[in-house]
Design an enzyme around this catalytic site. Structure first.
Site, PDB file in Angstrom:
ATOM      1  N   ARG A 158      34.222  71.730  21.168  1.00 39.05           N
ATOM      2  CA  ARG A 158      33.788  72.017  19.801  1.00 39.05           C
ATOM      3  C   ARG A 158      32.610  72.981  19.903  1.00 39.05           C
ATOM      4  NH1 ARG A 158      30.168  68.932  16.220  1.00 39.05           N
ATOM      5  NH2 ARG A 158      30.696  69.275  14.017  1.00 39.05           N
TER       6      ARG A 158
ATOM      7  N   ASN B  29      29.611  71.635   9.400  1.00 41.19           N
ATOM      8  CA  ASN B  29      29.036  70.482  10.083  1.00 41.19           C
ATOM      9  C   ASN B  29      28.186  69.644   9.133  1.00 41.19           C
ATOM     10  OD1 ASN B  29      28.260  69.069  12.713  1.00 41.19           O
ATOM     11  ND2 ASN B  29      26.241  69.618  11.909  1.00 41.19           N
ATOM     12  N   GLU B  30      28.411  68.337   9.118  1.00 42.63           N
ATOM     13  CA  GLU B  30      27.580  67.386   8.374  1.00 42.63           C
ATOM     14  C   GLU B  30      27.108  67.967   7.050  1.00 42.63           C
ATOM     15  OE1 GLU B  30      24.565  66.080  11.123  1.00 42.63           O
ATOM     16  OE2 GLU B  30      26.062  65.271  12.524  1.00 42.63           O
TER      17      GLU B  30
ATOM     18  N   HIS C  98      30.974  61.163  12.507  1.00 46.85           N
ATOM     19  CA  HIS C  98      29.995  61.257  13.582  1.00 46.85           C
ATOM     20  C   HIS C  98      29.373  59.878  13.772  1.00 46.85           C
ATOM     21  CE1 HIS C  98      29.407  65.889  12.939  1.00 46.85           C
ATOM     22  NE2 HIS C  98      30.668  65.525  13.195  1.00 46.85           N
TER      23      HIS C  98
ATOM     24  N   TYR D  45      26.613  57.666  15.361  1.00 49.50           N
ATOM     25  CA  TYR D  45      25.313  57.462  16.005  1.00 49.50           C
ATOM     26  C   TYR D  45      24.823  56.058  15.655  1.00 49.50           C
ATOM     27  CZ  TYR D  45      25.564  62.409  17.156  1.00 49.50           C
ATOM     28  OH  TYR D  45      25.951  63.619  17.656  1.00 49.50           O
TER      29      TYR D  45
ATOM     30  N   GLU E  49      31.629  63.696  16.669  1.00 53.98           N
ATOM     31  CA  GLU E  49      30.405  63.623  17.465  1.00 53.98           C
ATOM     32  C   GLU E  49      30.085  62.158  17.712  1.00 53.98           C
ATOM     33  OE1 GLU E  49      26.830  65.434  16.007  1.00 53.98           O
ATOM     34  OE2 GLU E  49      27.795  67.356  15.521  1.00 53.98           O
TER      35      GLU E  49
ATOM     36  N   TRP F 142      28.539  64.574  21.839  1.00 52.22           N
ATOM     37  CA  TRP F 142      27.466  65.539  21.573  1.00 52.22           C
ATOM     38  C   TRP F 142      26.401  65.337  22.639  1.00 52.22           C
ATOM     39  CZ3 TRP F 142      26.849  69.478  18.066  1.00 52.22           C
ATOM     40  CH2 TRP F 142      25.586  70.100  18.086  1.00 52.22           C
TER      41      TRP F 142
END
Length: 464
Positions: free
Chosen positions: A78, A154-155, A221, A223, A250, A279
């Site tokens: 990516r 992105n985001e 994503h 996290y 991610e 990531w």
């Protein structure tokens, strides 16, 4: 990455709906496309992403990263791009990125980072602005549907007004399709990609249905929001139950907002056939340097996170399968649409495609023919492709030669070994595409430079 926070009429309508659905399905199968929860290649084989992200826009000279990422077993990279929030990546640079992906047999997920944290972070771009960037790159993206996934932004929302994500994402998808893009599109969640308010999860079906090609994959994503097995499995199960495609675009092994459960993320992704992309390769700053997978872009200096991602249980090396587009006889990339927009740097005389130049038709034993085509062109640069076809007998190897008459030079190549002697070019097969059955074809591609003219040379092919 960021912190949590009437009967006949009805029959006719049904018929038309069925025809439309079949047409959409045929369009989606141009290259990489979705079917239910799966991503498929054009030939129908399932493709599951395994790889990482590379911050190309901030480290444009680190081109060796593509080969290094591949060396650790990845099948996807990516690539971070910018349309102007940071130094913009021009069409020529993006064409080179695609070439590097193809040279290293990687599927290329191109993402526009400008939208990161919109609504919460100053300077962030809208999804509409991201689409403007992609439209400006159409000349180098058209024809790459087998190799490229477009991650629109992105985001694209932080934690302020994430509910706006739904309409903005539908609009972005609609504009991409109206512009003629046939690619598999990827859309990131709001809440800095982590969707902790479930806006993407709860509206994914309507967003997917808004795509006339039904060829959009959702990206979560993971996290600190995903710091327990229950949260990871619950989110993945929601998309599986809905029959919608999802990738983990991610994730990390630690973060400032909590400790992601990377073991569950990777094991659940593997058991469910869900793609994941860690990531990130290298170059993280601002207190999240722990997310580097290698130190200073050195593949021989894997960090603990890099070791876990690539070499650990359910890791990249043990689970990645290379895209079959690279396995000997990749289909010829379609020529760009006549309506394709030129890149921003294209001169007024630049043409996105040229008529192919074929060699004589292959004859008897050990014969082959080659066809040279300019598939894209912009100011000072171009992308070409040569298709090699075996004659009436199988061959074990091929050599294609031509001479440039207008000062062109090749700067990058994939799926062949190319040498030059002045203006004379010799291209030979590589280990995986030399053997061709009678009448079978393969192709190789390249980037080149030109100045003043870019005529199509005559080519010849010899087989062994």
């Amino acid at each position: 990455m960021r912190t949590r926070f009437i009967a006949a009429g009805a029959a006719l309508l049904a018929l038309l709906t069925s025809v439309l659905a079949m047409t959409q399905s045929a369009q989606a199968a141009t290259g990489l496309h979705v079917s239910g929860t799966k991503i498929l290649e054009a030939n129908g084989n399932q493709f599951i992403m395994r790889g990482t992200s590379h911050a190309h826009t901030w480290f444009p000279s680190q081109t060796s990263s593509f080969a290094n990422i591949k060396s650790l077993g990845a099948n996807t990279v990516r690539v971070v791009l910018s349309g102007g929030r940071w130094t913009a990546n021009a069409a020529s640079d993006v064409a080179n990125v695609i070439a590097l992906c193809k040279q290293n047999r990687l599927i290329c997920v191109l993402e526009n980072h400008d939208t990161t944290g919109y609504g919460e972070q100053g300077g962030a771009y809208t999804l509409d602005q991201a689409v403007d960037y992609w439209v400006g790159l159409k000349s180098v993206l058209t024809g790459q549907e087998n190799y490229v996934v477009i991650n629109i932004g992105n985001e694209p929302y932080g934690n302020n007004s994430p509910s706006a994500w739904t309409s903005a994402t539908k609009s972005a998808i609609g504009r991409m399709r109206a512009a003629g893009f046939q690619h598999l599109l990827m859309v990131d969640a709001p809440n800095w990609g982590q969707d902790w308010q479930f806006v993407m999860r709860d509206n994914a079906a309507s967003v997917f249905d808004s795509d006339p090609q039904k060829n959009t994959v959702f990206s979560i994503h993971m996290y600190g929001v995903f710091d327990t097995a229950a949260e990871v499995t619950g989110y993945l199960q929601a998309f599986q139950t809905a029959g919608l495609p999802l990738v983990i675009g991610e994730f990390g092994n630690m973060h400032s907002d909590g400790d992601p459960d990377e073991d569950t993320i990777m094991s659940q992704a593997q058991s469910r056939g869900v793609g994941y992309l860690g990531w990130s390769w290298s170059g993280n700053g601002g207190g999240v340097e722990y997310l580097d997978q290698v130190t200073n872009f050195n593949v021989s200096q894997l960090t603990s996170w890099g070791q876990r991602l690539f070499n650990g249980a359910n890791g990249v090396k043990s689970t990645a399968k290379e895209a079959t587009i690279y396995s000997g006889q990749p289909p010829v990339s379609p020529s760009p649409s006549p309506s394709a927009s030129p890149s921003p740097s294209a001169s007024p005389s630049a043409s996105p495609s040229r008529s192919p130049s074929p060699s004589p038709s292959p004859g008897g034993a050990k014969g082959c023919a080659a066809t040279y085509t300019v598939t894209n062109q912009w100011g000072g640069g171009f992308q070409g492709e040569v298709t090699v076809k075996a004659g009436s007998s199988a061959i074990s190897g091929w050599t294609v030669t031509w001479t440039y008459a207008n000062g062109q030079a090749i700067t990058q190549v994939w799926n062949a070994t190319v040498t030059s002697n002045g203006s004379s070019i010799t291209a030979r097969n590589v280990s995986y595409n030399g053997g061709l059955g009678a009448g079978a074809s393969t192709s190789f591609g390249f980037l080149g430079s030109w100045n003043g003219a870019n005529g199509v040379p005559a080519v010849s092919c010899a087989a062994s």
